[in-house]
Write a protein that holds these residues in place. Structure first.
Motif, PDB file in Angstrom:
ATOM      1  N   ALA A  21       0.627  -0.906  -0.345  1.00 16.41           N
ATOM      2  CA  ALA A  21       0.269  -0.227  -0.020  1.00 16.41           C
ATOM      3  C   ALA A  21       0.777   1.386  -0.091  1.00 16.41           C
ATOM      4  O   ALA A  21       0.090   2.253   0.335  1.00 16.41           O
ATOM      5  CB  ALA A  21      -0.741  -0.125   1.561  1.00 16.41           C
ATOM      6  N   CYS A  22       1.420   1.930  -0.996  1.00 16.49           N
ATOM      7  CA  CYS A  22       2.861   2.306  -0.482  1.00 16.49           C
ATOM      8  C   CYS A  22       2.686   3.593  -0.864  1.00 16.49           C
ATOM      9  O   CYS A  22       2.401   4.667  -1.360  1.00 16.49           O
ATOM     10  CB  CYS A  22       4.542   2.248  -0.788  1.00 16.49           C
ATOM     11  SG  CYS A  22       4.121   1.618  -2.821  1.00 16.49           S
ATOM     12  N   VAL A  23       2.113   3.439  -2.589  1.00 15.05           N
ATOM     13  CA  VAL A  23       0.955   4.352  -3.153  1.00 15.05           C
ATOM     14  C   VAL A  23       0.209   5.511  -2.950  1.00 15.05           C
ATOM     15  O   VAL A  23      -0.554   6.232  -2.232  1.00 15.05           O
ATOM     16  CB  VAL A  23       1.209   4.096  -5.118  1.00 15.05           C
ATOM     17  CG1 VAL A  23      -0.006   4.485  -5.669  1.00 15.05           C
ATOM     18  CG2 VAL A  23       2.483   3.619  -5.165  1.00 15.05           C
ATOM     19  N   PRO A  24      -1.104   4.729  -2.165  1.00 15.99           N
ATOM     20  CA  PRO A  24      -1.942   4.972  -1.798  1.00 15.99           C
ATOM     21  C   PRO A  24      -1.747   5.722  -0.892  1.00 15.99           C
ATOM     22  O   PRO A  24      -2.091   7.217   0.216  1.00 15.99           O
ATOM     23  CB  PRO A  24      -2.927   4.111  -1.543  1.00 15.99           C
ATOM     24  CG  PRO A  24      -2.605   2.683  -1.527  1.00 15.99           C
ATOM     25  CD  PRO A  24      -0.800   2.732  -2.535  1.00 15.99           C
ATOM     26  N   THR A  25      -0.664   5.355  -0.321  1.00 13.00           N
ATOM     27  CA  THR A  25      -0.934   5.538   1.534  1.00 13.00           C
ATOM     28  C   THR A  25       0.288   7.105   1.231  1.00 13.00           C
ATOM     29  O   THR A  25       0.044   8.276   1.958  1.00 13.00           O
ATOM     30  CB  THR A  25       0.596   5.029   2.149  1.00 13.00           C
ATOM     31  OG1 THR A  25      -0.260   3.865   2.673  1.00 13.00           O
ATOM     32  CG2 THR A  25       1.192   5.868   3.900  1.00 13.00           C
ATOM     33  N   ALA A  26       1.121   6.761   0.141  1.00 17.65           N
ATOM     34  CA  ALA A  26       2.123   8.524  -0.459  1.00 17.65           C
ATOM     35  C   ALA A  26       1.153   9.461  -0.904  1.00 17.65           C
ATOM     36  O   ALA A  26       1.581  10.658  -0.276  1.00 17.65           O
ATOM     37  CB  ALA A  26       2.944   8.321  -1.041  1.00 17.65           C
ATOM     38  N   THR A  27       0.162   8.585  -1.529  1.00 19.39           N
ATOM     39  CA  THR A  27      -1.183   9.719  -2.178  1.00 19.39           C
ATOM     40  C   THR A  27      -1.639  10.529  -1.210  1.00 19.39           C
ATOM     41  O   THR A  27      -2.072  11.717  -1.178  1.00 19.39           O
ATOM     42  CB  THR A  27      -1.997   9.013  -2.715  1.00 19.39           C
ATOM     43  OG1 THR A  27      -1.573   8.536  -4.234  1.00 19.39           O
ATOM     44  CG2 THR A  27      -2.874  10.200  -3.803  1.00 19.39           C
ATOM     45  N   VAL A  28      -2.160   9.755  -0.139  1.00 19.69           N
ATOM     46  CA  VAL A  28      -2.794  10.570   1.366  1.00 19.69           C
ATOM     47  C   VAL A  28      -2.418  11.418   2.136  1.00 19.69           C
ATOM     48  O   VAL A  28      -2.359  12.461   1.958  1.00 19.69           O
ATOM     49  CB  VAL A  28      -3.687   9.371   1.719  1.00 19.69           C
ATOM     50  CG1 VAL A  28      -3.861  10.026   3.434  1.00 19.69           C
ATOM     51  CG2 VAL A  28      -4.866   8.462   0.658  1.00 19.69           C
ATOM     52  N   ASN A  29      -0.889  10.872   2.134  1.00 17.12           N
ATOM     53  CA  ASN A  29       0.263  11.738   2.996  1.00 17.12           C
ATOM     54  C   ASN A  29       0.285  13.426   1.742  1.00 17.12           C
ATOM     55  O   ASN A  29       0.285  14.741   2.156  1.00 17.12           O
ATOM     56  CB  ASN A  29       1.555  11.261   3.189  1.00 17.12           C
ATOM     57  CG  ASN A  29       1.672  10.632   4.295  1.00 17.12           C
ATOM     58  OD1 ASN A  29       0.440  10.707   4.832  1.00 17.12           O
ATOM     59  ND2 ASN A  29       2.064   9.415   4.413  1.00 17.12           N
ATOM     60  N   ILE A  30       0.063  13.033   0.843  1.00 14.58           N
ATOM     61  CA  ILE A  30       0.178  14.428  -0.163  1.00 14.58           C
ATOM     62  C   ILE A  30      -0.781  15.272  -0.022  1.00 14.58           C
ATOM     63  O   ILE A  30      -1.035  16.603   0.075  1.00 14.58           O
ATOM     64  CB  ILE A  30       0.582  13.525  -1.592  1.00 14.58           C
ATOM     65  CG1 ILE A  30       2.128  13.383  -2.000  1.00 14.58           C
ATOM     66  CG2 ILE A  30       0.527  15.492  -2.693  1.00 14.58           C
ATOM     67  CD1 ILE A  30       2.217  13.071  -2.761  1.00 14.58           C
ATOM     68  N   MET A  31      -2.082  14.317   0.040  1.00  7.08           N
ATOM     69  CA  MET A  31      -3.636  14.824  -0.094  1.00  7.08           C
ATOM     70  C   MET A  31      -3.631  16.316   1.387  1.00  7.08           C
ATOM     71  O   MET A  31      -4.054  16.854   1.123  1.00  7.08           O
ATOM     72  CB  MET A  31      -4.380  13.649   0.010  1.00  7.08           C
ATOM     73  CG  MET A  31      -4.546  13.943  -1.648  1.00  7.08           C
ATOM     74  SD  MET A  31      -6.064  12.392  -1.883  1.00  7.08           S
ATOM     75  CE  MET A  31      -6.314  12.147  -3.208  1.00  7.08           C
ATOM     76  N   ALA A  32      -3.218  15.290   2.187  1.00  7.35           N
ATOM     77  CA  ALA A  32      -3.094  15.820   3.304  1.00  7.35           C
ATOM     78  C   ALA A  32      -2.755  17.216   3.623  1.00  7.35           C
ATOM     79  O   ALA A  32      -3.241  18.313   4.374  1.00  7.35           O
ATOM     80  CB  ALA A  32      -2.273  15.485   4.760  1.00  7.35           C
ATOM     81  N   ALA A  33      -1.153  17.674   2.796  1.00  5.91           N
ATOM     82  CA  ALA A  33      -0.609  18.768   3.281  1.00  5.91           C
ATOM     83  C   ALA A  33      -1.450  19.495   1.852  1.00  5.91           C
ATOM     84  O   ALA A  33      -1.153  21.044   2.302  1.00  5.91           O
ATOM     85  CB  ALA A  33       0.428  18.249   1.949  1.00  5.91           C
ATOM     86  N   LEU A  34      -1.723  19.288   0.628  1.00  6.10           N
ATOM     87  CA  LEU A  34      -2.875  19.863   0.256  1.00  6.10           C
ATOM     88  C   LEU A  34      -3.874  20.661   0.926  1.00  6.10           C
ATOM     89  O   LEU A  34      -4.122  22.017   0.819  1.00  6.10           O
ATOM     90  CB  LEU A  34      -2.537  18.992  -1.115  1.00  6.10           C
ATOM     91  CG  LEU A  34      -2.253  18.518  -2.415  1.00  6.10           C
ATOM     92  CD1 LEU A  34      -3.045  17.608  -3.463  1.00  6.10           C
ATOM     93  CD2 LEU A  34      -1.555  20.014  -2.949  1.00  6.10           C
ATOM     94  N   ALA A  35      -4.301  20.197   1.334  1.00  2.89           N
ATOM     95  CA  ALA A  35      -6.080  20.511   2.341  1.00  2.89           C
ATOM     96  C   ALA A  35      -5.331  21.217   3.634  1.00  2.89           C
ATOM     97  O   ALA A  35      -6.150  22.186   3.569  1.00  2.89           O
ATOM     98  CB  ALA A  35      -6.302  19.057   3.207  1.00  2.89           C
ATOM     99  N   ARG A  36      -4.610  21.279   3.775  1.00  4.84           N
ATOM    100  CA  ARG A  36      -4.132  21.969   5.115  1.00  4.84           C
ATOM    101  C   ARG A  36      -3.268  23.638   4.628  1.00  4.84           C
ATOM    102  O   ARG A  36      -3.194  24.400   5.227  1.00  4.84           O
ATOM    103  CB  ARG A  36      -2.214  21.446   6.238  1.00  4.84           C
ATOM    104  CG  ARG A  36      -3.371  20.162   7.249  1.00  4.84           C
ATOM    105  CD  ARG A  36      -2.082  19.595   7.309  1.00  4.84           C
ATOM    106  NE  ARG A  36      -2.822  18.633   8.379  1.00  4.84           N
ATOM    107  CZ  ARG A  36      -2.216  16.989   8.707  1.00  4.84           C
ATOM    108  NH1 ARG A  36      -1.277  17.178   7.937  1.00  4.84           N
ATOM    109  NH2 ARG A  36      -2.544  16.351   9.928  1.00  4.84           N
ATOM    110  N   THR A  37      -3.176  23.843   3.104  1.00  3.18           N
ATOM    111  CA  THR A  37      -2.802  24.629   2.938  1.00  3.18           C
ATOM    112  C   THR A  37      -3.133  25.492   1.774  1.00  3.18           C
ATOM    113  O   THR A  37      -3.634  27.036   2.057  1.00  3.18           O
ATOM    114  CB  THR A  37      -1.279  24.042   1.612  1.00  3.18           C
ATOM    115  OG1 THR A  37      -0.160  23.428   2.595  1.00  3.18           O
ATOM    116  CG2 THR A  37      -0.850  24.724   0.752  1.00  3.18           C
TER     117      THR A  37
END
Length: 454
Positions: A21-37
């Motif tokens: 699950a590396c790709v969906p996990t890395a994607t969600v960690n990026i989405m967290a940054a976008l949602a917070r920014t």
């Protein structure tokens, strides 16, 4: 505007999902940054705008289960490139954010042998088993998009990922997912890119070995500085509903060395990959060799960057919000709204710090002092108690004013006036809680008497 490191998620792939699950996990960690920014993307993770650890885990479960179909049954294992490209866009559309987030994919040419190996394009039916943390084991029959699928054709750019692609995306404040293929094997990994430190000293367009190009990433194998104490148990049976350990943060970053031997050719990576020790950190019965002093396994890995997924926040053209012909009090709602007060004497009140996020300040399209229009500033929200305004007409004057003690600075450009909040006195920049407050179409004159503290 680069995304700040602390905004990235620190959800790990191990012990909360599985080794695929590396790709969906890395994607969600990026989405967290976008949602917070970006305020326009607040609902990217959850409908109420929250970005908790549990929200990240639930979103990753949704991406892996319903969009990427992450499974060990693919070749290579994990999340097929074809489904990642289409899955991200489908997820964004389902959250009604297609106008706010642009998705671009970069990789090898679609008709290349390399894409044929890793892409899994055009599969009519594929039986896969998915280990969902919330729903248990799922058996699904999946069809993957072909290379002629309109979504693939519209969003995919062939030719390979260059170091310039990486630099531009990060400098633009985009979310950047990188797909890695290890040397000597048809296996890879997905990571979240955070920052690139590279100067092309000789101007040849390549990251030469002596230029020390260093990419900072969040690696889903070990993305947190701290973890809770492991609860002994069987991971395969228990982690799906009650994870044996939880990442506590803050986000942990890893340094990766990049080399691009020729302009336009694949970027080579090398880094010391730190992976959580499955035995020590999760209570899994199977013992894993590794460094038991810090509960991680470390190995030097190298290969090439094969894929990049670029998530770009887009400015949305808003409808004009218009007041009545009477006097109006209009509370500004950050998001680059266009506000028209009308013929009366109008008060436009700024009471939200989100106005200070880049690209989010509202635009007043008919502000007129002679109609007694005024701008109200919330003393509590903006931490100001007096109107201390200076007007400037050039970038030089603006930079000098930023280094002054003036709290409010109004810059008149050719067609736009911009009101700034300066919160750090005579230090550089606007300060941690300063920045652009509001824009005035037509760059009208603005005096201290046109402002008030609310």
């Amino acid at each position: 505007m680069a995304i700040q490191r602390e905004n990235y998620g620190y959800l790990p792939q191990l012990f909360t999902f599985d080794r695929n699950a590396c790709v969906p996990t890395a994607t969600v960690n990026i989405m967290a940054a976008l949602a917070r920014t970006y305020p326009s993307l607040r609902s990217l993770i959850s409908s109420n705008g929250d970005v908790t650890y549990q929200d990240l885990a639930a979103t990753r479960d949704t991406l892996a289960t319903d969009y990427f179909y992450t499974s060990k049954n693919w070749q290579p294992t994990g999340s097929p490139l074809s489904l990642v490209i289409k899955g991200v866009q489908s997820y964004v559309a389902d959250r009604n954010l297609a106008q706010a987030l642009e998705v671009e994919a970069i990789g090898p040419e679609l008709d290349s042998r390399e894409v044929e190996k890793i892409g899994n394009f055009g599969i009519t039916e594929k039986a896969v088993s998915i280990e969902s943390p919330s729903r248990g084991r799922l058996e699904k029959t999946v069809t993957t998009p072909s290379i002629s699928d309109p979504i693939i054709q519209r969003s995919y750019r062939g030719g390979g990922v260059t170091i310039q692609d990486i630099q531009q995306a990060l400098d633009n404040g985009d979310g950047l997912l990188l797909g890695l293929i290890y040397d000597g094997q048809l296996a890879g990994h997905g990571v979240s890119a955070v920052n690139l430190d590279w100067t092309d000293r000789n101007g040849n367009g390549r990251a030469d070995g002596k230029e020390d190009a260093t990419l900072t990433i969040v690696d889903p194998l070990n993305p947190s500085e701290n973890y809770s104490q492991a609860t002994p148990g069987n991971v395969d049976n228990q982690q799906r509903f009650d994870p044996l350990v939880e990442a506590l943060g803050p986000v942990k970053t890893t340094k990766m060395t990049l080399i691009s031997s020729n302009r336009g050719q694949a970027v080579i990576f090398n880094y010391n990959q730190s992976s959580l020790d499955y035995d020590k950190n999760t209570g899994e019965p199977k013992r894993t060799a590794g460094d038991t002093s810090n509960n991680t396994r470390n190995s030097n890995v190298s290969g090439k960057i094969t894929f990049a997924g670029i998530l770009t926040a887009r400015s949305i053209k808003r409808d004009i919000i218009t007041g009545t012909s009477d006097d109006n009090v209009i509370e500004l709602d950050p998001g680059r709204q266009r506000i028209k007060g009308g013929k009366g004497s109008d008060a436009f009140v700024i009471g939200d710090l989100d106005s200070l996020q880049e690209g989010q300040s509202d635009v007043l399209i008919d502000f007129k002092s002679k109609q007694n229009d005024q701008i109200g500033l919330s003393g509590d929200a903006l931490s100001i108690d007096e109107i201390d305004l200076i007007s400037v007409n050039s970038r030089l004057e603006q930079n000098l004013a930023k280094r002054s003690d003036h709290t409010l600075i109004y810059r008149q450009r050719e067609n736009t006036g911009i009101l700034y909040l300066n919160t750090n006195g005579d230090d550089r920049g606007w300060g941690a809680t300063g920045g652009e407050l509001v824009r005035l179409k037509g760059a009208p004159d603005l005096n201290a008497t046109d402002l008030f503290i609310s």
